[in-house]
Design a protein around this motif. Structure first.
Motif, PDB file in Angstrom:
ATOM      1  N   ALA A   1      47.905  56.350  31.479  1.00 39.42           N
ATOM      2  CA  ALA A   1      47.977  55.343  30.404  1.00 39.42           C
ATOM      3  C   ALA A   1      49.133  55.661  29.453  1.00 39.42           C
ATOM      4  N   MET A   2      49.340  56.950  29.172  1.00 36.28           N
ATOM      5  CA  MET A   2      50.465  57.342  28.303  1.00 36.28           C
ATOM      6  C   MET A   2      51.800  56.894  28.888  1.00 36.28           C
ATOM      7  N   ARG A   3      51.900  56.905  30.228  1.00 41.15           N
ATOM      8  CA  ARG A   3      53.151  56.539  30.903  1.00 41.15           C
ATOM      9  C   ARG A   3      53.253  55.040  31.165  1.00 41.15           C
ATOM     10  N   GLY A   4      52.231  54.282  30.751  1.00 43.56           N
ATOM     11  CA  GLY A   4      52.292  52.830  30.936  1.00 43.56           C
ATOM     12  C   GLY A   4      51.799  52.350  32.279  1.00 43.56           C
ATOM     13  N   HIS A   5      51.159  53.218  33.050  1.00 43.09           N
ATOM     14  CA  HIS A   5      50.586  52.784  34.331  1.00 43.09           C
ATOM     15  C   HIS A   5      49.224  52.140  34.083  1.00 43.09           C
ATOM     16  N   ASP A   6      48.970  51.045  34.768  1.00 42.29           N
ATOM     17  CA  ASP A   6      47.624  50.465  34.717  1.00 42.29           C
ATOM     18  C   ASP A   6      46.721  51.280  35.644  1.00 42.29           C
ATOM     19  N   VAL A   7      45.536  51.587  35.153  1.00 40.47           N
ATOM     20  CA  VAL A   7      44.612  52.480  35.865  1.00 40.47           C
ATOM     21  C   VAL A   7      43.277  51.767  36.037  1.00 40.47           C
ATOM     22  N   THR A   8      42.727  51.806  37.247  1.00 40.48           N
ATOM     23  CA  THR A   8      41.342  51.366  37.450  1.00 40.48           C
ATOM     24  C   THR A   8      40.554  52.573  37.931  1.00 40.48           C
ATOM     25  N   VAL A   9      39.451  52.833  37.251  1.00 33.34           N
ATOM     26  CA  VAL A   9      38.638  54.014  37.533  1.00 33.34           C
ATOM     27  C   VAL A   9      37.316  53.558  38.116  1.00 33.34           C
ATOM     28  N   ALA A  10      37.055  53.904  39.383  1.00 35.46           N
ATOM     29  CA  ALA A  10      35.795  53.531  40.033  1.00 35.46           C
ATOM     30  C   ALA A  10      34.949  54.781  40.242  1.00 35.46           C
ATOM     31  N   THR A  11      33.815  54.812  39.562  1.00 36.07           N
ATOM     32  CA  THR A  11      32.873  55.933  39.692  1.00 36.07           C
ATOM     33  C   THR A  11      31.460  55.356  39.707  1.00 36.07           C
ATOM     34  N   PRO A  12      30.486  56.103  40.253  1.00 43.15           N
ATOM     35  CA  PRO A  12      29.101  55.703  40.034  1.00 43.15           C
ATOM     36  C   PRO A  12      28.793  55.816  38.534  1.00 43.15           C
ATOM     37  N   ALA A  13      27.856  55.004  38.062  1.00 45.21           N
ATOM     38  CA  ALA A  13      27.555  55.008  36.618  1.00 45.21           C
ATOM     39  C   ALA A  13      27.176  56.408  36.132  1.00 45.21           C
ATOM     40  N   GLU A  14      26.437  57.145  36.962  1.00 46.88           N
ATOM     41  CA  GLU A  14      25.957  58.461  36.498  1.00 46.88           C
ATOM     42  C   GLU A  14      27.046  59.531  36.510  1.00 46.88           C
ATOM     43  N   TYR A  15      28.174  59.254  37.151  1.00 47.50           N
ATOM     44  CA  TYR A  15      29.281  60.224  37.154  1.00 47.50           C
ATOM     45  C   TYR A  15      30.548  59.579  36.594  1.00 47.50           C
ATOM     46  N   ALA A  16      30.359  58.702  35.605  1.00 49.57           N
ATOM     47  CA  ALA A  16      31.492  58.023  34.967  1.00 49.57           C
ATOM     48  C   ALA A  16      32.234  58.987  34.036  1.00 49.57           C
TER      49      ALA A  16
END
Ligand code: CP
Ligand code: NVA
Length: 291
Positions: A163-178
Motif C-alpha cells: 500500500a505504501m508503494r501504491g499497489h492495490d492489494v486484495t487479502v483473502a483469508t479465512p475469517a478466523e485467520y484474518a
C-alpha cells in the motif's frame, strides 16, 4: 532509527532503501560498511535471513556476528534490556528474529544503535523489501497484488508495504485467520487500496502477483490441525490460478501440498528464487541507509 515494521519508514525513505537496493544489486564494488558490525540475534530458526544478512554484510565490507539465543546469556535469563545495551557497546546495528514482537520493542527502547526486525510474530519487514523489489522488477510500479492464505506476519508487512508503494492489494483469508484490523488501518494511510475478502478466487482475479506463505508459522504449531482444515480452500494451485497470468510469490520455506502445490512452486509462474535473492539486496539497501 529502528526498522521494526515497514512503516517505520516514510514512503520516501522506503523508496530510498529500494533505490539503494537496486543500485547495489547492479554493482557491489564499494565497501560502504567497512569496519561496521551487525549483531544477529535469533530466537527461532532461519536459513535465508541468517545467510543473506551475514553474506550481505561481507559484501558491503562489514562483518556479522551470529548470536543464537541459547548460546548467549539471554538464554540464561539476562534481561533483553541488558542484552541491548551490551550489544550496542560493540556492534553498529542489531538484527533480531524473535518470538514476541515486544522483545524487539524492548531491544529498540534500550539500544543506541539501529534495531532491525528479522521476523517477529507480528511482522517480517525485511521480507517485504525483497517482495517489493521482486514485484516491481517483474511487473512494475502499477502491479496489483493478492495475498491468499493465513493473515500472518509476512502478510501484515507485505500489505502495508505494498500500500505504501501504491499497489492495490486484495487479502483473502479465512475469517478466523484474518489480518488484524490495525494492519488495515495502517495501510489505509497510503495510496494503494487494500481490500479484504474470504474468497480466494476474488483475490486472484485481476492480480498480477499472488502471494502465499505457510499455514502454520513458527509458534503456531499447537493449532496445526485447525489451521490446515480452515485454510485448505486457500491453497495456491493451478485450479485457483486457471485463466490468469498471475505470477506467484512465497517467502519460503514452503510446505508443498499445503499452502502451495509443487507444480506451481516449481513452475513458470514462480518468483520464489528471485525473491530469495532479493532478500540480500533489499536488506543491504536498508543497512547502507541505517548504519
Ligand atoms: N523467508 C525467510 O525469512 O526465511 P528464513 O526463515 O529461512 O530466514
Ligand atoms: N510466517 C512464517 C515465515 C517464516 C519465514 C513464520 O513466521 O514462521
Amino acid at each position: 532509527m529502528h526498522f521494526l515494521t515497514v512503516d517505520d519508514l516514510t514512503p520516501t525513505e522506503l523508496d530510498s532503501v529500494l533505490t539503494s537496493a537496486r543500485d547495489l544489486k547492479g554493482d557491489y564494488a564499494g565497501t560502504p560498511l567497512a569496519d561496521r558490525s551487525l549483531a544477529m540475534l535469533f530466537e527461532k530458526a532461519s536459513t535465508r535471513t541468517r545467510v543473506s544478512f551475514e553474506v550481505g554484510m561481507t559484501k558491503l565490507g562489514g562483518h556479522a556476528v551470529f548470536l543464537g539465543k541459547e548460546d548467549i546469556q539471554l538464554g540464561r535469563g539476562e534481561p533483553v534490556k541488558d542484552t541491548a545495551r551490551a550489544l550496542a557497546c560493540y556492534a553498529d546495528a542489531v538484527m533480531a528474529r524473535v518470538d514476541d514482537h515486544e522483545t524487539l520493542e524492548t531491544l529498540a527502547a534500550y539500544s543506541s544503535i539501529p534495531v532491525v526486525n528479522g521476523l517477529s510474530d507480528e511482522a517480517h519487514p525485511v521480507q517485504t523489501l525483497a517482495d517489493l523489489l521482486t514485484v516491481e522488477e517483474v511487473v512494475g510500479d502499477d502491479a496489483s497484488v493478492a495475498w491468499v492464505g493465513d493473515g500472518n506476519n509476512v502478510a501484515a508487512s507485505f500489505t502495508v508495504g505494498a500500500a505504501m508503494r501504491g499497489h492495490d492489494v486484495t487479502v483473502a483469508t479465512p475469517a478466523e485467520y484474518a489480518l488484524d484490523d490495525g494492519v488495515f488501518d495502517r495501510a489505509s494511510d497510503y495510496p494503494g487500496t487494500v481490500t479484504a475478502t474470504t474468497d480466494p478466487e476474488e483475490a486472484v482475479a485481476g492480480a498480477d502477483v499472488v502471494y502465499t506463505d505457510v499455514w502454520v508459522s513458527m509458534g503456531d504449531e499447537d493449532e496445526r490441525e485447525q489451521r490446515l482444515d480452515a485454510l485448505q480452500p486457500y491453497q495456491v494451485n493451478e485450479e485457483l490460478l486457471a485463466g490468469t497470468d498471475a505470477k506467484v510469490m512465497h517467502c519460503l520455506p514452503a510446505h508443498r501440498g499445503e499452502e502451495i502445490t509443487e507444480d506451481v512452486l516449481e513452475g513458470e509462474r514462480s518468483l520464489v528464487w528471485r525473491q530469495a535473492e532479493n532478500r540480500m539486496h533489499g536488506q543491504n539497501g536498508l543497512l547502507v541507509q541505517l548504519v
